[in-house]
Every structure is written in C-alpha cells, then in structure tokens.
Design a protein around this motif. Structure first.
Motif, short mmCIF file in Angstrom:
data_model
loop_
_atom_site.label_atom_id
_atom_site.label_comp_id
_atom_site.label_asym_id
_atom_site.label_seq_id
_atom_site.Cartn_x
_atom_site.Cartn_y
_atom_site.Cartn_z
N CYS A 101 -30.47 -22.24 17.38
CA CYS A 101 -30.55 -23.67 17.03
C CYS A 101 -30.84 -23.83 15.53
CB CYS A 101 -31.70 -24.35 17.77
SG CYS A 101 -31.65 -24.17 19.56
N GLY A 102 -30.36 -24.93 14.98
CA GLY A 102 -30.74 -25.35 13.63
C GLY A 102 -30.44 -24.31 12.57
N THR A 103 -31.47 -24.03 11.78
CA THR A 103 -31.32 -23.07 10.69
C THR A 103 -30.93 -21.69 11.21
OG1 THR A 103 -32.74 -24.24 9.15
CG2 THR A 103 -32.72 -21.85 8.97
N ALA A 104 -31.48 -21.31 12.34
CA ALA A 104 -31.15 -20.00 12.92
C ALA A 104 -29.66 -19.96 13.29
CB ALA A 104 -32.04 -19.72 14.13
N TYR A 105 -29.14 -21.09 13.75
CA TYR A 105 -27.70 -21.18 14.03
C TYR A 105 -26.90 -20.98 12.74
CZ TYR A 105 -23.24 -23.61 14.77
OH TYR A 105 -21.91 -23.94 14.79
N SER A 119 -34.05 -16.56 16.64
CA SER A 119 -35.09 -17.59 16.71
C SER A 119 -36.31 -17.15 15.92
CB SER A 119 -35.49 -17.84 18.18
OG SER A 119 -36.59 -18.70 18.24
N GLN A 120 -36.62 -17.89 14.90
CA GLN A 120 -37.81 -17.58 14.10
C GLN A 120 -39.03 -17.51 15.00
OE1 GLN A 120 -41.42 -17.95 12.45
NE2 GLN A 120 -40.65 -19.94 13.10
N SER A 121 -39.28 -18.60 15.74
CA SER A 121 -40.52 -18.70 16.52
C SER A 121 -40.49 -17.83 17.77
CB SER A 121 -40.73 -20.16 16.95
OG SER A 121 -39.67 -20.56 17.81
N ALA A 166 -44.53 -24.16 7.02
CA ALA A 166 -43.76 -25.38 6.77
C ALA A 166 -42.74 -25.55 7.89
CB ALA A 166 -43.05 -25.28 5.42
N VAL A 167 -42.51 -26.80 8.27
CA VAL A 167 -41.53 -27.06 9.33
C VAL A 167 -40.13 -26.59 8.89
CG1 VAL A 167 -40.30 -28.93 10.52
CG2 VAL A 167 -42.80 -28.86 10.56
N ALA A 168 -39.79 -26.84 7.65
CA ALA A 168 -38.46 -26.43 7.16
C ALA A 168 -38.44 -24.91 6.97
CB ALA A 168 -38.17 -27.13 5.84
N SER A 169 -37.48 -24.31 7.59
CA SER A 169 -37.39 -22.85 7.58
C SER A 169 -36.74 -22.36 6.28
CB SER A 169 -36.56 -22.42 8.78
OG SER A 169 -36.58 -21.04 8.91
N THR A 170 -37.38 -21.40 5.61
CA THR A 170 -36.81 -20.87 4.37
C THR A 170 -36.77 -19.34 4.42
OG1 THR A 170 -39.02 -21.02 3.35
CG2 THR A 170 -37.48 -22.83 2.93
N SER A 199 -27.56 -28.67 3.42
CA SER A 199 -27.50 -30.06 3.86
C SER A 199 -28.62 -30.36 4.86
CB SER A 199 -26.11 -30.31 4.45
OG SER A 199 -26.10 -31.44 5.25
N LEU A 200 -28.83 -29.44 5.79
CA LEU A 200 -29.91 -29.63 6.78
C LEU A 200 -31.27 -29.69 6.08
CD1 LEU A 200 -31.00 -29.80 9.70
CD2 LEU A 200 -30.94 -27.32 9.79
N LYS A 201 -31.49 -28.75 5.15
CA LYS A 201 -32.77 -28.74 4.43
C LYS A 201 -33.02 -30.09 3.76
CE LYS A 201 -34.34 -26.07 5.73
NZ LYS A 201 -34.13 -24.89 6.53
C1 F6R Z 1 -34.92 -26.26 10.07
C2 F6R Z 1 -35.59 -25.58 11.15
C3 F6R Z 1 -35.03 -25.69 12.53
C4 F6R Z 1 -35.18 -24.37 13.29
C5 F6R Z 1 -34.77 -24.54 14.76
C6 F6R Z 1 -34.81 -23.22 15.49
O1 F6R Z 1 -35.52 -26.02 8.85
O2 F6R Z 1 -36.59 -24.93 10.95
O3 F6R Z 1 -33.69 -26.08 12.50
O4 F6R Z 1 -34.40 -23.40 12.65
O5 F6R Z 1 -35.60 -25.45 15.36
O6 F6R Z 1 -36.10 -22.68 15.51
P1 F6R Z 1 -36.36 -21.20 15.89
O7 F6R Z 1 -35.72 -20.34 14.86
O8 F6R Z 1 -37.84 -21.04 15.93
O9 F6R Z 1 -35.72 -20.96 17.23
#
Ligand code: F6R
Length: 366
Positions: A58-62, A105-107, A155-159, A241-243
């Motif tokens: 999802c999101g940045t990981a995508y 997935s980061q988390s 931070a919520v925004a993933s870097t 763009s997402l950031k």
């Molecule tokens: C954007 C962001 C989100 C996550 C997404 C997936 O900056 O952080 O788009 O990338 O919610 O999260 P994880 O990687 O934890 O599965």
C-alpha cells in the motif's frame, strides 16, 4: 530525540545515508560480486523455475514495488505484476506454485497487506516479506523475511523506509539475476559498486538542501503541482506526488510524461509548477520534449536530472541535480529532493508535518 531537527520527518530524511548502509550490511559478498540473502531460503532451482512474481503493498510501499517491478524485470527477466494490496486481495489473482509473492510493508501491520499475504499463501505461493519491523505480523506470517534496517520511523510520511525498501528490491533483483544467469558478473559488479556509493551520494544531496528551501519559498502557495517522468522516473514521480499531498495538502498528480497529452495537458496553464524527472539516460530526449510541451503552455518547470544534463537549463526554470549513478539506482537519489520539497512546502504552509490530518502511521483497519 529529534536530534536537533525541527521535525521527525526531516531527521528521518537525513538518516537515509546511514539506513542505506545498514540495509546493505552483510548482504554483499566480500569481493562485491554477489548478493548474499541468507534470509531467502528458496533454493536456486526454485528461483530458476519461477514464472511470475507478484508484488503487493500500500501507499509508499506500493511505490517501492513499482521500482521493484522495473528492476526485477530488467535484471532478472521475470514478469512482475505490482498490485495495491486492497485490490490484490479481492481480485482472485492468478497464482500457482511457480509464482513468488513479495509483500512490502514498513510497519508489517498494514491490514490489507497482511490479508494479501494470507491470500497468497492460501493459493499456494511462497511469500517473501520486506518489512522494517522485526517480529511484526507480516514478518511472522511470511515464509521468508528480508528486513530493511531503516530504524524506527516516527513521522507519518515514509522516507527512509522507502529508500531502504528500494535497496531490498535491488538486492532481490541482483540475486535473482545471478541465479537465473540473466546478467554478467561484470554487470553485477558494476551495479553493486554503485549501490555501495548511494549513501555518500545521498549525503551530497542532503548537503544541498538549502536550494530546495528556496524553491519552497517561491512555490509553497501553489494550488496544484504536477510530477512527470518516464520509466523509473514515473515511479518516483508518484512517490513525490504522494509525499507532497499528504503533508502539505497541495493537490498533486503524477503522470507518465508521455501520457500528458492524452488529457492532463488541458490542466497545464501559466505558472503551474511541473516537477519533471529526467534521470534516465535512454529516455532523456523523450522527457525533454515533454518538458518543452508544458513550457509551451507557460508552466513553471522544476527539472530533476543527473549532473551533466546542462541542456535542461535552457528549457526549465530550475534544475536540481543528483550525482551520477547507474540509472536503475537513480530512484534512491531522485526521491530525496522530492521528500525535501514536500517537507519544506509543508513547513511554509504551517502544516503539522509529522502528524498530517486524517492519517495514521500504521493502518491496521481495512
Ligand atoms: C506514505 C505512507 C503510507 C504507507 C502505507 C503502507 O508516506 O507512509 O502510504 O506507505 O500506509 O504502510 P506500511 O509500509 O507500513 O505497510
């Protein structure tokens, strides 16, 4: 705990050189000729017989997965499909035992990504997880885990999680390419050599952060920003763009540069900022003509390219440079100015950078 930085996001952006190094550590053979992925216990025979790879996240990981697709296909010559986890889980993906599923997935706790992992395993595919959190749900349920060593991301925004996910994609692609014999030893060595220098190159970009602060002062009040690029630059454009959207609340859209004239060009008018990525040598001329297209509509162009592309200075309003590297590795460097741009724009607008409205760090509900 912010180490003197005004926000966690800025601190984490600056931690990237260290995070890149840590994610490579112990994963390269002494003479830089091979990747060693002890975590990936799939035997070589199995890796050779793979007919398809799915990447889902999802999101940045995508967005990291989109880079993964490009790089794995290019180096290892296996077809890769990338899918958003919330789509993948419900679309009855065509999976069999000759498919490898990679979840990012980061988390390690994202509900849709976890559900996609379970669906893939139910259908009989081995699952490789790329995650930043040891012993997370996704790490526990996957067949194989490749950890990114970004360290805690607050931070919520993933870097830094994103750039280390990219490193994981390169490691997987290089390993597959070696096993499948799709690139030569020399090619592999050349990429690995560049991979090891990404940290110092990232450092150089961070040292020029003031240039981006200046841009944010000029464009921080923009209502719409467009990001364009081709190939890997398109994947990075989506992330830039997402950031920008998530922390500055500016409306932003990313387009494959060649796709603009199929509709979006209608939105380009005088003064609209267009961030144009042109790091890919083989696509440079094509992107340059897209830049001219938007300039002809009086857009303001902020171009991003590798050092040496002087031609851009005649066309674009501003040019940001990244140090030269192998084009497949460019996303790791190209995203850094975009992270900084989003950050500085959000600061100019007085936004709550680390805690953007409506968002949570870990999305554990569907
Ligand atoms: C954007 C962001 C989100 C996550 C997404 C997936 O900056 O952080 O788009 O990338 O919610 O999260 P994880 O990687 O934890 O599965």
């Amino acid at each position: 705990e912010k180490n003197g930085f005004a926000h966690f996001m800025l601190k984490e952006i600056h931690e990237q050189p260290r995070a890149l190094r840590d994610t490579l550590k112990g994963r390269l053979a002494g003479d830089d000729s091979a990747v060693v992925l002890k975590e990936l216990e799939i035997d070589d025979q199995k890796l050779r017989s793979l007919r398809k790879i799915f990447i889902t996240a999802c999101g940045t990981a995508y967005h990291a997965g989109l880079v993964g697709k490009y790089v794995i296909e290019q180096l290892a010559r296996v077809p890769v499909e990338v899918d958003i986890a919330s789509e993948f889980r419900y679309r009855q993906p065509l999976i069999d035992e000759d498919t490898l599923v990679i979840v990012i997935s980061q988390s390690g706790e994202t509900a849709d990504t976890l559900a996609a992992l379970r669906e893939a395993r139910r259908l009989g595919a081995p699952v490789l997880a790329v995650t930043n959190v040891v012993d997370s749900s996704i790490a526990r349920e996957a067949d194989h885990v490749l950890y990114t060593w970004a360290g805690p991301e607050i931070a919520v925004a993933s870097t830094k999680a994103y750039t280390t996910q990219l490193v994981a994609m390169y490691l997987i692609a290089l390993h597959l390419a070696a096993v499948r014999g799709t690139i030569t030893l020399e090619e592999r060595r050349a990429i690995i050599k560049e991979l090891k220098q990404l940290d110092s190159r990232a450092e150089l970009i961070l040292g020029n952060g003031h240039l981006i602060k200046d841009l944010a002062r000029i464009y921080g009040r923009a209502e719409d920003v467009f990001f364009i690029g081709r190939g890997l630059d398109h994947a990075v454009a989506l992330e830039g763009s997402l950031k920008l959207k998530e922390i500055s609340y500016i409306h932003a859209e990313a387009y494959a540069a060649g796709e603009l004239k199929h509709g979006t060009l209608a939105l380009i008018e005088k003064g609209v900022p267009v961030v144009a990525l042109a790091t890919q040598k083989n696509l440079f001329e094509k992107t340059l003509s897209n830049i001219k297209e938007v300039k002809a509509r009086d857009a303001t162009v902020i171009a991003l390219a590798m050092e040496g592309q002087k031609e851009l200075e005649k066309v674009a309003d501003h040019v940001l440079y990244i140090p030269p590297t192998n084009p497949v590795l460019a996303p790791v460097l190209a995203v850094i100015p975009l992270q900084l741009l989003a950050y500085q724009m959000a600061v100019v607008r007085g936004c709550d950078v680390d805690q953007p409205r409506n968002l949570a760090k870990s999305v554990t509900v569907e």
